[in-house]
Design an enzyme around this catalytic site. Sequence first.
Site, PDB file in Angstrom:
ATOM      1  N   HIS A  67      33.302 -19.763 -28.201  1.00 33.21           N
ATOM      2  CA  HIS A  67      32.849 -19.683 -26.814  1.00 33.21           C
ATOM      3  C   HIS A  67      32.036 -20.922 -26.487  1.00 33.21           C
ATOM      4  O   HIS A  67      31.357 -21.478 -27.360  1.00 33.21           O
ATOM      5  CB  HIS A  67      31.998 -18.421 -26.608  1.00 33.21           C
ATOM      6  CG  HIS A  67      31.731 -18.092 -25.179  1.00 33.21           C
ATOM      7  ND1 HIS A  67      30.694 -18.660 -24.463  1.00 33.21           N
ATOM      8  CD2 HIS A  67      32.374 -17.261 -24.313  1.00 33.21           C
ATOM      9  CE1 HIS A  67      30.701 -18.175 -23.231  1.00 33.21           C
ATOM     10  NE2 HIS A  67      31.709 -17.335 -23.109  1.00 33.21           N
TER      11      HIS A  67
ATOM     12  N   ASP B  75      36.890 -11.836 -24.617  1.00 33.78           N
ATOM     13  CA  ASP B  75      38.316 -11.757 -24.295  1.00 33.78           C
ATOM     14  C   ASP B  75      39.138 -11.158 -25.433  1.00 33.78           C
ATOM     15  O   ASP B  75      40.260 -10.711 -25.222  1.00 33.78           O
ATOM     16  CB  ASP B  75      38.858 -13.152 -23.965  1.00 33.78           C
ATOM     17  CG  ASP B  75      38.130 -13.790 -22.810  1.00 33.78           C
ATOM     18  OD1 ASP B  75      38.066 -13.150 -21.747  1.00 33.78           O
ATOM     19  OD2 ASP B  75      37.612 -14.914 -22.956  1.00 33.78           O
TER      20      ASP B  75
END
Length: 428
Positions: free
Chosen positions: A306, A363
Amino acid sequence: MADKAILIIGDQRIELPVLVGTEGERAVDITTLREQTGLVTYDPSFGNTAACKSDITFIDGEKGILRYRGIPIEQFTEKPNFVEVAWLLIFGRLPKKDELDLFSQRLTENELLHEGLRHQYSHIPVDAPPMAILSATLNNLACFHQQFFKLVDDESFVEVAARLISKVRTIAAFSHRRSNGLPFNYPDPNLRYCANFLHMMFSIPYKQYIITPEIEDALNLIFILHADHEQNCSTSTVRTVGSARANLFASCAAGVSALWGPLHGGANVEVIEMLERIHHGGLAPEDCLRMAKDKSNPFRLFGFGHRVYKNYDPRAKILRESCDRVFATLRRQDPLLDIARKLEELALADSYFVDRKLYPNVDFYSGILLRAMGIPTNVFTVCFAIGRLPGWIAQWKEQHEDPTSRITRPRQVYTGPPQTDYVPMDQR
């Protein structure tokens, strides 16, 4: 602790203030840098630039911390209530019972679309991307609510916020129904926010969609965990558009367009597509990790790493646990979830991923949960937008209430040709 930074440029010595946030974050204030030196800073993608001060969301990527208005995200999981979190983000505190009841009532009163707006769907191609429909319809919504272009008091702001948060799920559900040739389901005023969205998505005239508490809680969690995330691409877009004093409809529509990008809101779609390729291709998770580490191999492992988090994304932990509850309720297994779990187990034991701080992100599990609810992949990003809308509204409100706010106008470092002369056509 120093309260200023010293910048030395040649023989010039410049003192710059150091700002300190409530969690100890420090920033060098360069608002007078160009005035004092004639220089600007160069920071592509603004990875080291704080564009604003904000009271809304705090992230510590190194420690894996996410808080809304100071409250750890984990504390919203016991009885997840997206509407309560929306109020918190927008108005800066947890609502009292009568305030939450009144706001919920406003959502119910505003869940219908103007019939003129509803009829626009008949002119949209059935294969139109749902995110394109959502962005266009939010802009069209402004045509039917022009009284909210200028928000003159707190009451009008509450009203427009309620309209947007309520109508966005109706718009999303109608878009799905249109693309599948199904009749529109009108909202049911007896259902709560998430249950109503699922009803509009999946009920059919002769069969009501039954929403279990576990599914409703899971959707609440997905919306809550996406509700705000500091100055990400779409939120920065909302603030940029809003800085021109564009109305809330236009600003949020711009946020939808930014979210549409596969590097932002479309990431969980890529995770599902990757898991499906692994499943149908008969690949072993061990082989996938080996290929992911091979720079010459085109295989990419989506859902790990991320831009901000250098630790396990706290949102991913919550959704991983939600997967257990949802699939126990559905009484079925999902081979994609099994693959995801194995990939996570192997990656967390592999120094290649641990050393590079490539941990599962939100996600990685959100798509699996949405898929379990029957949400098609082309609606995943729309669900992200529904969840993120309160954050956009809160950020827009905060910006407009800041008396020091100015129109966004980044500088650049020009790298084109130096001054040159125009050449007439017959001499070229």
